[in-house]
Motif scaffolding. Sequence first.
Motif, PDB file in Angstrom:
ATOM      1  N   GLN A 162      12.554  -6.342   1.660  1.00 59.52           N
ATOM      2  CA  GLN A 162      11.141  -6.142   2.057  1.00 59.52           C
ATOM      3  C   GLN A 162      10.480  -4.978   1.337  1.00 59.52           C
ATOM      4  O   GLN A 162       9.386  -5.109   0.761  1.00 59.52           O
ATOM      5  CB  GLN A 162      11.084  -5.958   3.577  1.00 59.52           C
ATOM      6  CG  GLN A 162       9.707  -5.747   4.167  1.00 59.52           C
ATOM      7  CD  GLN A 162       9.450  -4.308   4.559  1.00 59.52           C
ATOM      8  OE1 GLN A 162       8.648  -3.636   3.894  1.00 59.52           O
ATOM      9  NE2 GLN A 162      10.073  -3.845   5.591  1.00 59.52           N
ATOM     10  N   ALA A 163      11.159  -3.821   1.286  1.00 60.27           N
ATOM     11  CA  ALA A 163      10.550  -2.632   0.662  1.00 60.27           C
ATOM     12  C   ALA A 163      10.337  -2.851  -0.831  1.00 60.27           C
ATOM     13  O   ALA A 163       9.282  -2.521  -1.382  1.00 60.27           O
ATOM     14  CB  ALA A 163      11.443  -1.414   0.902  1.00 60.27           C
ATOM     15  N   GLN A 164      11.331  -3.444  -1.475  1.00 60.95           N
ATOM     16  CA  GLN A 164      11.228  -3.666  -2.918  1.00 60.95           C
ATOM     17  C   GLN A 164      10.112  -4.666  -3.241  1.00 60.95           C
ATOM     18  O   GLN A 164       9.368  -4.505  -4.208  1.00 60.95           O
ATOM     19  CB  GLN A 164      12.557  -4.207  -3.474  1.00 60.95           C
ATOM     20  CG  GLN A 164      13.785  -3.344  -3.219  1.00 60.95           C
ATOM     21  CD  GLN A 164      14.507  -3.720  -1.931  1.00 60.95           C
ATOM     22  OE1 GLN A 164      13.891  -3.719  -0.857  1.00 60.95           O
ATOM     23  NE2 GLN A 164      15.793  -4.014  -2.009  1.00 60.95           N
ATOM     24  N   PHE A 165       9.981  -5.683  -2.389  1.00 62.10           N
ATOM     25  CA  PHE A 165       8.941  -6.691  -2.618  1.00 62.10           C
ATOM     26  C   PHE A 165       7.564  -6.086  -2.395  1.00 62.10           C
ATOM     27  O   PHE A 165       6.629  -6.305  -3.173  1.00 62.10           O
ATOM     28  CB  PHE A 165       9.153  -7.916  -1.702  1.00 62.10           C
ATOM     29  CG  PHE A 165       8.724  -9.209  -2.344  1.00 62.10           C
ATOM     30  CD1 PHE A 165       9.659 -10.031  -2.958  1.00 62.10           C
ATOM     31  CD2 PHE A 165       7.390  -9.580  -2.362  1.00 62.10           C
ATOM     32  CE1 PHE A 165       9.262 -11.222  -3.572  1.00 62.10           C
ATOM     33  CE2 PHE A 165       6.980 -10.762  -2.975  1.00 62.10           C
ATOM     34  CZ  PHE A 165       7.918 -11.589  -3.582  1.00 62.10           C
ATOM     35  N   MET A 166       7.459  -5.262  -1.341  1.00 61.62           N
ATOM     36  CA  MET A 166       6.163  -4.616  -1.070  1.00 61.62           C
ATOM     37  C   MET A 166       5.749  -3.737  -2.258  1.00 61.62           C
ATOM     38  O   MET A 166       4.591  -3.739  -2.684  1.00 61.62           O
ATOM     39  CB  MET A 166       6.222  -3.756   0.200  1.00 61.62           C
ATOM     40  CG  MET A 166       4.850  -3.199   0.575  1.00 61.62           C
ATOM     41  SD  MET A 166       4.902  -1.993   1.901  1.00 61.62           S
ATOM     42  CE  MET A 166       5.405  -2.975   3.282  1.00 61.62           C
ATOM     43  N   ALA A 167       6.739  -3.052  -2.826  1.00 55.47           N
ATOM     44  CA  ALA A 167       6.436  -2.187  -3.981  1.00 55.47           C
ATOM     45  C   ALA A 167       5.829  -3.014  -5.111  1.00 55.47           C
ATOM     46  O   ALA A 167       4.815  -2.636  -5.707  1.00 55.47           O
ATOM     47  CB  ALA A 167       7.706  -1.483  -4.445  1.00 55.47           C
TER      48      ALA A 167
ATOM     49  N   VAL B  54       0.841  -3.623  -6.805  1.00 50.41           N
ATOM     50  CA  VAL B  54       0.077  -3.738  -8.069  1.00 50.41           C
ATOM     51  C   VAL B  54      -0.232  -5.200  -8.374  1.00 50.41           C
ATOM     52  O   VAL B  54      -0.548  -5.563  -9.506  1.00 50.41           O
ATOM     53  CB  VAL B  54       0.842  -3.088  -9.252  1.00 50.41           C
ATOM     54  CG1 VAL B  54       0.830  -1.582  -9.125  1.00 50.41           C
ATOM     55  CG2 VAL B  54       2.269  -3.623  -9.355  1.00 50.41           C
ATOM     56  N   ALA B  55      -0.159  -6.048  -7.329  1.00 56.28           N
ATOM     57  CA  ALA B  55      -0.481  -7.474  -7.519  1.00 56.28           C
ATOM     58  C   ALA B  55      -1.995  -7.663  -7.559  1.00 56.28           C
ATOM     59  O   ALA B  55      -2.777  -6.775  -7.185  1.00 56.28           O
ATOM     60  CB  ALA B  55       0.118  -8.294  -6.381  1.00 56.28           C
ATOM     61  N   GLU B  56      -2.402  -8.835  -7.984  1.00 56.55           N
ATOM     62  CA  GLU B  56      -3.810  -9.229  -7.992  1.00 56.55           C
ATOM     63  C   GLU B  56      -4.119  -9.757  -6.576  1.00 56.55           C
ATOM     64  O   GLU B  56      -3.483 -10.727  -6.135  1.00 56.55           O
ATOM     65  CB  GLU B  56      -3.973 -10.365  -9.019  1.00 56.55           C
ATOM     66  CG  GLU B  56      -5.394 -10.813  -9.239  1.00 56.55           C
ATOM     67  CD  GLU B  56      -6.092  -9.928 -10.272  1.00 56.55           C
ATOM     68  OE1 GLU B  56      -5.520  -9.717 -11.353  1.00 56.55           O
ATOM     69  OE2 GLU B  56      -7.186  -9.425  -9.956  1.00 56.55           O
ATOM     70  N   GLY B  57      -5.028  -9.092  -5.852  1.00 59.75           N
ATOM     71  CA  GLY B  57      -5.344  -9.613  -4.517  1.00 59.75           C
ATOM     72  C   GLY B  57      -4.491  -8.966  -3.436  1.00 59.75           C
ATOM     73  O   GLY B  57      -3.703  -8.056  -3.692  1.00 59.75           O
ATOM     74  N   SER B  58      -4.672  -9.493  -2.204  1.00 62.06           N
ATOM     75  CA  SER B  58      -4.018  -8.882  -1.033  1.00 62.06           C
ATOM     76  C   SER B  58      -2.763  -9.620  -0.627  1.00 62.06           C
ATOM     77  O   SER B  58      -2.595 -10.801  -0.922  1.00 62.06           O
ATOM     78  CB  SER B  58      -5.003  -8.895   0.145  1.00 62.06           C
ATOM     79  OG  SER B  58      -6.002  -7.937  -0.105  1.00 62.06           O
ATOM     80  N   SER B  59      -1.906  -8.867   0.074  1.00 64.68           N
ATOM     81  CA  SER B  59      -0.672  -9.448   0.627  1.00 64.68           C
ATOM     82  C   SER B  59      -0.528  -8.982   2.067  1.00 64.68           C
ATOM     83  O   SER B  59      -1.091  -7.956   2.457  1.00 64.68           O
ATOM     84  CB  SER B  59       0.546  -8.966  -0.160  1.00 64.68           C
ATOM     85  OG  SER B  59       0.426  -9.331  -1.521  1.00 64.68           O
ATOM     86  N   LEU B  60       0.241  -9.759   2.833  1.00 61.43           N
ATOM     87  CA  LEU B  60       0.571  -9.351   4.193  1.00 61.43           C
ATOM     88  C   LEU B  60       2.089  -9.404   4.330  1.00 61.43           C
ATOM     89  O   LEU B  60       2.699 -10.449   4.113  1.00 61.43           O
ATOM     90  CB  LEU B  60      -0.075 -10.292   5.225  1.00 61.43           C
ATOM     91  CG  LEU B  60       0.043  -9.827   6.685  1.00 61.43           C
ATOM     92  CD1 LEU B  60      -0.763  -8.530   6.898  1.00 61.43           C
ATOM     93  CD2 LEU B  60      -0.442 -10.911   7.644  1.00 61.43           C
ATOM     94  N   VAL B  61       2.692  -8.243   4.597  1.00 59.81           N
ATOM     95  CA  VAL B  61       4.152  -8.146   4.699  1.00 59.81           C
ATOM     96  C   VAL B  61       4.510  -7.878   6.152  1.00 59.81           C
ATOM     97  O   VAL B  61       4.063  -6.887   6.726  1.00 59.81           O
ATOM     98  CB  VAL B  61       4.703  -7.009   3.809  1.00 59.81           C
ATOM     99  CG1 VAL B  61       6.225  -6.905   3.930  1.00 59.81           C
ATOM    100  CG2 VAL B  61       4.289  -7.231   2.347  1.00 59.81           C
ATOM    101  N   THR B  62       5.268  -8.778   6.766  1.00 60.81           N
ATOM    102  CA  THR B  62       5.637  -8.641   8.183  1.00 60.81           C
ATOM    103  C   THR B  62       7.144  -8.495   8.315  1.00 60.81           C
ATOM    104  O   THR B  62       7.895  -9.310   7.766  1.00 60.81           O
ATOM    105  CB  THR B  62       5.153  -9.872   8.975  1.00 60.81           C
ATOM    106  OG1 THR B  62       3.738  -9.998   8.803  1.00 60.81           O
ATOM    107  CG2 THR B  62       5.477  -9.720  10.461  1.00 60.81           C
ATOM    108  N   GLU B  63       7.556  -7.404   9.011  1.00 63.01           N
ATOM    109  CA  GLU B  63       8.977  -7.096   9.184  1.00 63.01           C
ATOM    110  C   GLU B  63       9.370  -7.475  10.617  1.00 63.01           C
ATOM    111  O   GLU B  63       8.944  -6.846  11.577  1.00 63.01           O
ATOM    112  CB  GLU B  63       9.215  -5.598   8.934  1.00 63.01           C
ATOM    113  CG  GLU B  63      10.628  -5.102   9.278  1.00 63.01           C
ATOM    114  CD  GLU B  63      11.737  -5.843   8.544  1.00 63.01           C
ATOM    115  OE1 GLU B  63      11.697  -5.849   7.303  1.00 63.01           O
ATOM    116  OE2 GLU B  63      12.603  -6.428   9.223  1.00 63.01           O
ATOM    117  N   THR B  64      10.167  -8.538  10.751  1.00 63.36           N
ATOM    118  CA  THR B  64      10.492  -9.020  12.105  1.00 63.36           C
ATOM    119  C   THR B  64      11.906  -8.619  12.538  1.00 63.36           C
ATOM    120  O   THR B  64      12.269  -8.798  13.692  1.00 63.36           O
ATOM    121  CB  THR B  64      10.434 -10.568  12.168  1.00 63.36           C
ATOM    122  OG1 THR B  64      11.555 -11.088  11.438  1.00 63.36           O
ATOM    123  CG2 THR B  64       9.145 -11.106  11.589  1.00 63.36           C
ATOM    124  N   VAL B  65      12.725  -8.076  11.629  1.00 61.65           N
ATOM    125  CA  VAL B  65      14.130  -7.822  11.980  1.00 61.65           C
ATOM    126  C   VAL B  65      14.347  -6.428  12.535  1.00 61.65           C
ATOM    127  O   VAL B  65      14.959  -6.242  13.587  1.00 61.65           O
ATOM    128  CB  VAL B  65      15.046  -8.065  10.757  1.00 61.65           C
ATOM    129  CG1 VAL B  65      16.495  -7.738  11.085  1.00 61.65           C
ATOM    130  CG2 VAL B  65      14.908  -9.513  10.271  1.00 61.65           C
TER     131      VAL B  65
END
Length: 420
Positions: free
Chosen positions: A309-314, A318-329
């Motif tokens: 999760q942390a590596q993907f969020m990083a 710098v991606a184009e547009g928005s993301s939503l990262v949800t941590e359920t564990v």
Amino acid sequence: MDRIIVAGGNRLQGEVEASGSKNSCLALLAASILAEGPSIIENVPDLRDVDAMLELLRALGLDATRDADDPSTVNIEPRGALQPEAPYDVVRKMRASFMVLGPLLARVGHARVSEPGGCAIGVRPVDQHLKGLAALGAKIGLEHGYVEAAATRLDGARFRFDMVTVNGTQNIMMAATLARGETVIENAAREPEVVELAEFLCRMGADVRGAGSDRIVVNGVSTLRGVRHRVSGDRIEAGTLLLAGVATQGDVTVRGVDPADMESTLDKIREVGAEVEVGAGFVRAGIAQRAKGIQVVTAPIPGFPTDMQAQFMAALTVAEGSSLVTETVFENRFMHVPELQRLGADITLSGRSAHVRGVPQLSGAPVMATDLRASAGLLVAGLAATGETVVNRVYHIDRGYERIEEKLSRLGGNIRRERE
Ligand code: EPZ
């Protein structure tokens, strides 16, 4: 304490070899307690967590050492009676030590293991481990921070986990191998580390079926033998290296891993627009433009791994547009967010979700490593940032990544370690 200095901006390209899986080898080392004879485990990474487990096995009375000629090979030999006590100062350093409880109980009939306590990413109770062992007939006591468990011989039983737990599944599966009769584990974890442990146990003479599904059936046997086993490649390290490539619009190949262990990670890397190629023992991801923002929700396999999760969020900062990262564990696995914000990331936290608005560029800054995977995320972000990023407290990284700065340098990253 060492720190790692990253001069960001280089596109990462090329090929690198993954090390053996940290999480898999920790379980296999615990399982070696079950054997009447010696085991040889190959492709064991040079990590602080592995050293802690070897130290624990020696404290239990096993001869556990790295081969003098090849330190990635570990020899484990029973040396007379086991001393079934895992002390607090070892377990608190490395909570996976709690996985020795099931094997000790099955092998010796009693064990005294310190409760691991919480850690940076969450409270991380072990109630499910204890419920499972009690279902197998163990008498469980808790005093002075220690779990005392006893059972003349464990009896097979049907047990359902209240939630998916990887080490919980592994602990109960190991204990059940020497129990009387059949054990059925329901709501079992399906991670590759569970599958590899089941394979290891079966080669020791155990009867374990269904690993990789949510229902595992174990028929107890009376004794288990030592085996020679090569640890599979580390799927989380491989995913981390691929994401370093994605974050820098590069093209990275990682050898020594099974793509089948990384399906949910590779699907998400495809979703951001990278070209992904897999083959026998390798994975590759290349992207020549900014990644696209996406939604990511962590979950037990077959979901997207919380350890990524942390590596993907990083990479998404710098991606184009928005993301939503949800941590359920885990309940507190966003400690990389304030550090990423120091690098210029635009992230808003709301409960278990992080809303990430991609920015064209991060700018390097000094940051603090807080836990293993958060630290890896900071390296990924530093590689994508302009200027210099200094990651302090890299002992967190050394717990789970073997010579990560060498691997990233080999891929063209401008990165070095400063020893304090
Ligand atoms: C393993 O930890 C991994 N560690 C973790 O990797 C990984 O993040 C985790 O599985 C999830 O995939 C090793 O294998 C050594 P869980 P584990 O039990 O088994 C709750 C890394 O970075 N829970 O699957 O300890 C728990 O609090 C590490 O390499 C209970 O409530 O994790 C969590 O919210 C970090 N009671 C959830 O279940 C229990 O008895 C999943 O935890 C057990 C767990």
